[in-house]
Structures are given as C-alpha cells and as structure tokens.
Design a protein around this motif. Structure first.
Motif, PDB file in Angstrom:
ATOM      1  N   GLU A   1     -66.008 -23.657 -35.762  1.00 27.62           N
ATOM      2  CA  GLU A   1     -66.035 -22.152 -35.442  1.00 27.62           C
ATOM      3  C   GLU A   1     -64.835 -21.604 -34.787  1.00 27.62           C
ATOM      4  O   GLU A   1     -64.917 -20.384 -34.476  1.00 27.62           O
ATOM      5  CB  GLU A   1     -67.471 -21.726 -34.770  1.00 27.62           C
ATOM      6  N   SER A   2     -63.997 -22.301 -34.724  1.00 30.84           N
ATOM      7  CA  SER A   2     -62.270 -22.386 -34.583  1.00 30.84           C
ATOM      8  C   SER A   2     -61.487 -21.278 -34.705  1.00 30.84           C
ATOM      9  O   SER A   2     -60.951 -22.934 -35.750  1.00 30.84           O
ATOM     10  CB  SER A   2     -62.863 -23.140 -33.306  1.00 30.84           C
ATOM     11  N   TYR A   3     -60.511 -20.094 -34.295  1.00 27.06           N
ATOM     12  CA  TYR A   3     -59.773 -20.361 -34.684  1.00 27.06           C
ATOM     13  C   TYR A   3     -58.624 -20.903 -35.229  1.00 27.06           C
ATOM     14  O   TYR A   3     -58.258 -21.206 -36.523  1.00 27.06           O
ATOM     15  CB  TYR A   3     -59.337 -18.410 -34.332  1.00 27.06           C
ATOM     16  N   SER A   4     -58.454 -21.718 -34.705  1.00 24.04           N
ATOM     17  CA  SER A   4     -57.451 -22.247 -34.101  1.00 24.04           C
ATOM     18  C   SER A   4     -57.157 -24.102 -34.906  1.00 24.04           C
ATOM     19  O   SER A   4     -56.157 -24.381 -35.787  1.00 24.04           O
ATOM     20  CB  SER A   4     -57.121 -22.793 -32.857  1.00 24.04           C
ATOM     21  N   ALA A   5     -58.330 -24.192 -35.371  1.00 29.86           N
ATOM     22  CA  ALA A   5     -58.583 -25.266 -35.926  1.00 29.86           C
ATOM     23  C   ALA A   5     -58.658 -25.174 -36.767  1.00 29.86           C
ATOM     24  O   ALA A   5     -58.024 -26.271 -38.043  1.00 29.86           O
ATOM     25  CB  ALA A   5     -60.799 -25.860 -35.803  1.00 29.86           C
ATOM     26  N   ILE A   6     -59.333 -24.077 -37.809  1.00 29.17           N
ATOM     27  CA  ILE A   6     -59.434 -23.351 -39.252  1.00 29.17           C
ATOM     28  C   ILE A   6     -57.870 -23.660 -39.902  1.00 29.17           C
ATOM     29  O   ILE A   6     -57.330 -23.899 -40.607  1.00 29.17           O
ATOM     30  CB  ILE A   6     -60.122 -22.155 -40.135  1.00 29.17           C
ATOM     31  N   ALA A   7     -56.971 -23.190 -38.892  1.00 27.44           N
ATOM     32  CA  ALA A   7     -55.552 -22.464 -38.764  1.00 27.44           C
ATOM     33  C   ALA A   7     -54.680 -23.655 -38.918  1.00 27.44           C
ATOM     34  O   ALA A   7     -53.733 -24.125 -39.615  1.00 27.44           O
ATOM     35  CB  ALA A   7     -54.866 -21.405 -37.525  1.00 27.44           C
TER      36      ALA A   7
ATOM     37  N   GLY B   1     -61.849 -29.298 -37.289  1.00 29.02           N
ATOM     38  CA  GLY B   1     -60.593 -29.206 -36.237  1.00 29.02           C
ATOM     39  C   GLY B   1     -59.460 -29.517 -36.469  1.00 29.02           C
ATOM     40  O   GLY B   1     -59.218 -28.496 -37.699  1.00 29.02           O
ATOM     41  N   ASN B   2     -58.354 -30.694 -36.493  1.00 29.72           N
ATOM     42  CA  ASN B   2     -57.523 -29.852 -37.406  1.00 29.72           C
ATOM     43  C   ASN B   2     -57.268 -30.589 -38.995  1.00 29.72           C
ATOM     44  O   ASN B   2     -56.032 -30.587 -39.724  1.00 29.72           O
ATOM     45  CB  ASN B   2     -56.527 -30.875 -36.324  1.00 29.72           C
TER      46      ASN B   2
ATOM     47  N   ALA C   1     -56.277 -26.684 -40.263  1.00 27.91           N
ATOM     48  CA  ALA C   1     -55.867 -27.612 -41.123  1.00 27.91           C
ATOM     49  C   ALA C   1     -55.323 -26.896 -41.925  1.00 27.91           C
ATOM     50  O   ALA C   1     -54.705 -27.609 -43.013  1.00 27.91           O
ATOM     51  CB  ALA C   1     -58.121 -27.669 -40.984  1.00 27.91           C
ATOM     52  N   GLN C   2     -55.612 -25.698 -42.389  1.00 30.92           N
ATOM     53  CA  GLN C   2     -55.060 -25.097 -43.612  1.00 30.92           C
ATOM     54  C   GLN C   2     -53.424 -25.278 -43.258  1.00 30.92           C
ATOM     55  O   GLN C   2     -52.328 -25.749 -43.928  1.00 30.92           O
ATOM     56  CB  GLN C   2     -54.847 -23.187 -43.197  1.00 30.92           C
ATOM     57  N   LEU C   3     -52.540 -25.408 -41.360  1.00 30.70           N
ATOM     58  CA  LEU C   3     -50.844 -25.358 -41.742  1.00 30.70           C
ATOM     59  C   LEU C   3     -50.529 -27.383 -42.288  1.00 30.70           C
ATOM     60  O   LEU C   3     -49.774 -27.047 -43.462  1.00 30.70           O
ATOM     61  CB  LEU C   3     -51.203 -25.399 -40.062  1.00 30.70           C
ATOM     62  N   ASN C   4     -51.529 -28.135 -41.751  1.00 28.78           N
ATOM     63  CA  ASN C   4     -51.955 -29.891 -42.094  1.00 28.78           C
ATOM     64  C   ASN C   4     -52.544 -29.648 -43.953  1.00 28.78           C
ATOM     65  O   ASN C   4     -51.046 -30.425 -44.718  1.00 28.78           O
ATOM     66  CB  ASN C   4     -52.797 -30.622 -41.348  1.00 28.78           C
ATOM     67  N   ALA C   5     -52.723 -28.849 -44.123  1.00 28.29           N
ATOM     68  CA  ALA C   5     -52.751 -29.138 -45.587  1.00 28.29           C
ATOM     69  C   ALA C   5     -51.064 -28.840 -46.239  1.00 28.29           C
ATOM     70  O   ALA C   5     -51.008 -28.699 -46.860  1.00 28.29           O
ATOM     71  CB  ALA C   5     -53.858 -28.216 -46.125  1.00 28.29           C
ATOM     72  N   GLU C   6     -50.704 -27.401 -46.143  1.00 24.85           N
ATOM     73  CA  GLU C   6     -50.054 -27.216 -46.255  1.00 24.85           C
ATOM     74  C   GLU C   6     -48.280 -27.922 -46.072  1.00 24.85           C
ATOM     75  O   GLU C   6     -47.926 -28.656 -46.724  1.00 24.85           O
ATOM     76  CB  GLU C   6     -49.109 -26.044 -46.065  1.00 24.85           C
ATOM     77  N   GLN C   7     -48.452 -28.387 -44.893  1.00 25.46           N
ATOM     78  CA  GLN C   7     -47.138 -29.360 -44.337  1.00 25.46           C
ATOM     79  C   GLN C   7     -47.223 -30.656 -44.695  1.00 25.46           C
ATOM     80  O   GLN C   7     -46.746 -31.601 -45.727  1.00 25.46           O
ATOM     81  CB  GLN C   7     -46.643 -29.401 -43.079  1.00 25.46           C
ATOM     82  N   ASN C   8     -48.071 -31.170 -45.343  1.00 25.96           N
ATOM     83  CA  ASN C   8     -48.419 -32.587 -46.368  1.00 25.96           C
ATOM     84  C   ASN C   8     -48.873 -32.602 -47.854  1.00 25.96           C
ATOM     85  O   ASN C   8     -48.813 -32.974 -48.359  1.00 25.96           O
ATOM     86  CB  ASN C   8     -49.728 -32.941 -45.692  1.00 25.96           C
ATOM     87  N   HIS C   9     -48.912 -31.027 -48.244  1.00 28.30           N
ATOM     88  CA  HIS C   9     -48.322 -30.784 -49.987  1.00 28.30           C
ATOM     89  C   HIS C   9     -50.340 -31.053 -50.080  1.00 28.30           C
ATOM     90  O   HIS C   9     -49.766 -32.219 -51.339  1.00 28.30           O
ATOM     91  CB  HIS C   9     -47.283 -31.638 -50.226  1.00 28.30           C
ATOM     92  N   LEU C  10     -51.060 -30.770 -49.619  1.00 26.22           N
ATOM     93  CA  LEU C  10     -52.428 -31.035 -50.371  1.00 26.22           C
ATOM     94  C   LEU C  10     -53.354 -29.877 -50.145  1.00 26.22           C
ATOM     95  O   LEU C  10     -53.951 -30.252 -51.178  1.00 26.22           O
ATOM     96  CB  LEU C  10     -52.699 -31.851 -49.234  1.00 26.22           C
ATOM     97  N   MET C  11     -52.286 -28.933 -50.119  1.00 27.60           N
ATOM     98  CA  MET C  11     -52.746 -27.821 -50.184  1.00 27.60           C
ATOM     99  C   MET C  11     -53.230 -27.641 -52.055  1.00 27.60           C
ATOM    100  O   MET C  11     -52.702 -27.578 -52.644  1.00 27.60           O
ATOM    101  CB  MET C  11     -52.385 -26.939 -50.083  1.00 27.60           C
ATOM    102  N   SER C  12     -54.055 -27.247 -52.375  1.00 26.87           N
ATOM    103  CA  SER C  12     -54.576 -26.830 -53.652  1.00 26.87           C
ATOM    104  C   SER C  12     -55.518 -26.037 -53.616  1.00 26.87           C
ATOM    105  O   SER C  12     -56.586 -25.559 -52.866  1.00 26.87           O
ATOM    106  CB  SER C  12     -54.847 -27.604 -54.289  1.00 26.87           C
ATOM    107  N   LYS C  13     -56.442 -25.436 -55.042  1.00 26.94           N
ATOM    108  CA  LYS C  13     -57.199 -24.097 -55.092  1.00 26.94           C
ATOM    109  C   LYS C  13     -59.026 -25.316 -54.893  1.00 26.94           C
ATOM    110  O   LYS C  13     -59.612 -25.256 -54.904  1.00 26.94           O
ATOM    111  CB  LYS C  13     -57.406 -24.067 -57.221  1.00 26.94           C
TER     112      LYS C  13
ATOM    113  N   ASN D   1     -51.320 -29.156 -34.304  1.00 27.51           N
ATOM    114  CA  ASN D   1     -52.124 -28.539 -33.446  1.00 27.51           C
ATOM    115  C   ASN D   1     -51.818 -27.363 -33.033  1.00 27.51           C
ATOM    116  O   ASN D   1     -51.230 -27.186 -32.044  1.00 27.51           O
ATOM    117  CB  ASN D   1     -53.099 -29.757 -32.336  1.00 27.51           C
ATOM    118  N   HIS D   2     -53.107 -26.326 -33.690  1.00 29.84           N
ATOM    119  CA  HIS D   2     -53.061 -25.211 -32.472  1.00 29.84           C
ATOM    120  C   HIS D   2     -52.960 -25.282 -30.946  1.00 29.84           C
ATOM    121  O   HIS D   2     -54.189 -26.708 -30.904  1.00 29.84           O
ATOM    122  CB  HIS D   2     -52.921 -24.020 -33.192  1.00 29.84           C
TER     123      HIS D   2
END
Length: 380
Positions: free
Chosen positions: A266-272, A244-245, A274-286, A208-209
C-alpha cells in the motif's frame, strides 16, 4: 468490551463524519487525534481563500475534510490513507476533484502559503520530505507540523532547523504539540534517498526509498525468512504480500525462474523500491507485476501457489493486528487449493491462532527467540 470509536468530528460549531479505512464496523480507533485538532485550532481561522495549502501525511483525511473549502494539495505515501481521505470527502459532500493529489515521490512543482504536516513515524521519511519540501516554499510560507507529544522527538526538531529554518514548539495540549518552522533554507537540495546497501549472500544490491521499513540494513524478520525460504515448491505464481522493498519476491524470482511473481504493497515508496531493486539487479521481466493497493484487493481468487508475507503490526502510529488478519483472510481466497501462505512474525503476536482459524491448519517451519515462520495450506 472495548468502547467503539466515535465517527462525528466537531470543530467550530460544525461537524463531519470521519472514518478510518478500511472501514471496520467495530473499530475502536478514531480517524483523527488530538494533534489534528490542535493543528486545526491553530490554522483554520487564519488561512485565506486566496492562499494555497499543502497537507502532508494526513492519516485518514481529517485535515483535508475540515479544510476542504481552501485550495488544497494533498500528499501521502499511503494508498490506504489516500482512499480514506477520498471516502471521507465524499461522505461529507466535498468534491475530491477540487483537490490536487500527490504521492511521496510525486511532489507538486509550485510553492505554498501554508504547509501542514503530520509528523510521520519514520525519521528517514521526514528527512526525505523536508528535502523535497524546500522547492515548495517561498520566504513567507508558514510551516506547521503536529504530532502527539510522545511522537515529537528532538531529532525531528533538529531536522527542521537544519533543512528548513528556525524552529520552535508549542506547549502540550491533550498530549499533542505543534512545531513551527521559518522558511529560511529554501534553496533546492537533492534528497539523499533512496539509500543503498549490499546483500552479498544473495547477490543483491538493495535500494530503499525513505518511507520503506529498515533503511540501511536487512530487517531481521525478512532475513530469517530468507534463511528458511520455501524449497521444492513447483510454484507457477508467487506473491510477495506487503512487499516493502521486494526482497522476498526477488529471492523467489532467483529461485523460481519460471514462476510469475507479484508484489503487493500500500506504500508508493515500497512499490517504487521493489521495482527499482528488480531493475538494478537485472531481474525485471514480464513475469514480475507490481501492484499498489490495499492488501490483495486486486488479486484474483484461486490464482496463487505461494504467498510470502512479513505483515506489519502498526498502522501509522497505532499498534493493530487487523492488517495482518486481513492479509491472512485474503491470502486464503487468493491461493489455489493446495497453495501455501508463509508468514514470518514476532513470536509474541500469536498469528498461529489466526491462521488456524482461517485455514484450519498451521505448521511452524522454524523459530528462534524472537521470530517464528508459520506455514498454512489451503485445503478446501
């Protein structure tokens, strides 16, 4: 009938038209408060045109619009606040391109003569901002924060003293106060954010940012919806609205591996986050898409099968239901026929009435002494 908010802000024999965003015709809340007025009274006649000014957390651009003649860098975590500031500048014939625009994770790499801060609601957000502020100070920087007296807490003063320098406050005026800090501790220091915790039940590491709600543990509303998550839904497109996250959307990505998942906040920190959590949990994809904006303004009509929503009931320090209602209305437009909106919220907020009015139906999925999970389906 509630009194409508005034939109004409008068200061030092001048006036500006200031509106909240998104603009609502019958809004009862002003785009500025007594803390803005007190801060402007303190600094407006002291800033020179050859000096640089950093404005942080300016809710709807009242400070920026009033001080637009100076060399302004403007920083905020909120898309809505940013759009409000841009619109208020335009409405008052100021050129927004003369400003330097920043968000909470993209700070300027220069130092400032003046730093003007509206205290945020979140203690964590203030802590992160003061860590990041250090590299923007020189020995003669003037740092002034403002808040309504009820929102200026002793822990905020202690944070300034610890991270910035000697701090004192003004007397209250119209229930607002100023905080003055000396630029003494200006050596660079790394912010302790984002913070991390584990959700073993869902095999997720959560980051969480600072500006994200519920910093170091799972908030109980989200936990309740995770425990009662939609099942047996052949959704092709799922939206985590007010993400949120991003935990609701990431859980959807785990359970619906073929679905496209979109995250809106609408929060920059929230979107960042959520993206970080997708990456760190190996869920990031197209299949995952992250959208920073005002609710579902950028979503396509009739495009989603399932929308998950834990709506906010505050805008900055003000309690308001208009954001939730906007989310519900836009969800109806965004859902396909037969699509469902799932909402988790405090029971006392009475969102079932709004869902019934917008969707023509609602169903209580689950409830406890504090929260309720509501489902509404688009049938027309």
């Amino acid at each position: 009938m509630p009194q409508l908010a005034e939109t004409e802000f008068h200061f030092q024999e001048r006036s500006w038209t200031l509106k909240r965003f998104p603009f609502r015709k019958h809004d009862t809340l002003r785009a500025w408060d007594a803390a803005d007025e007190l801060l402007l009274q303190e600094v407006a006649s002291k800033i020179r045109h050859d000096q640089t000014v950093l404005i942080v957390n300016d809710g709807f651009g009242a400070l920026a619009t009033t001080l637009a003649e100076f060399q302004i860098h403007w920083l905020n975590d909120s898309y809505i606040s940013t759009e409000a500031c841009r619109q208020n500048l335009q409405d008052n014939d100021h050129d927004e391109n003369q400003f330097h625009w920043h968000n909470s994770l993209d700070w300027p790499d220069t130092s400032f003569d003046w730093v003007l801060i509206k205290l945020p609601k979140s203690h964590a957000q203030l802590e992160d901002q003061l860590y990041r502020l250090k590299s923007c100070l020189h020995a003669d920087s003037k740092i002034i924060a403002s808040a309504m007296s009820k929102n200026l807490h002793s822990q905020s003063i202690k944070l300034f003293e610890k991270l910035i320098g000697e701090t004192h406050t003004s007397l209250a005026k119209k229930k607002a106060r100023l905080l003055f800090a000396k630029a003494e501790h200006i050596e660079a220091a790394e912010s302790p954010y984002p913070k991390q915790y584990s959700l073993e039940a869902y095999q997720l590491e959560v980051f969480n940012h600072a500006a994200v709600f519920s910093q170091q543990k799972l908030d109980i509303g989200t936990a309740f919806l995770l425990e009662n998550f939609p099942k047996g839904n052949n959704a092709e497109k799922i939206i985590d609205l007010g993400c949120g996250n991003g935990l609701l959307g990431l859980r959807a990505a785990q359970l619906f591996p073929e679905a496209d998942i979109e995250f809106y906040d609408e929060s920059y920190s929230a979107i960042a986050s959520a993206q970080l959590n997708a990456e760190q949990n190996h869920l990031m994809s197209k299949r995952l898409r992250f959208v920073h904006g005002d609710c579902l303004d950028q979503a396509s009509d009739n495009s989603a099968d399932l929308i998950l929503n834990n709506p906010p009931f505050h805008q900055q320090h003000s309690i308001s239901s208009h954001i939730a209602k906007q989310m519900f209305r836009q969800s109806w437009k965004t859902l396909k026929k037969g699509g469902e909106l799932w909402v988790v919220a405090n029971r006392h907020l009475g969102y079932h009435k709004d869902l019934q009015a917008i969707f023509g139906n609602h169903h209580i999925v689950q409830s406890n002494s504090k929260f309720v999970i509501l489902k509404a389906q688009k049938n027309r």
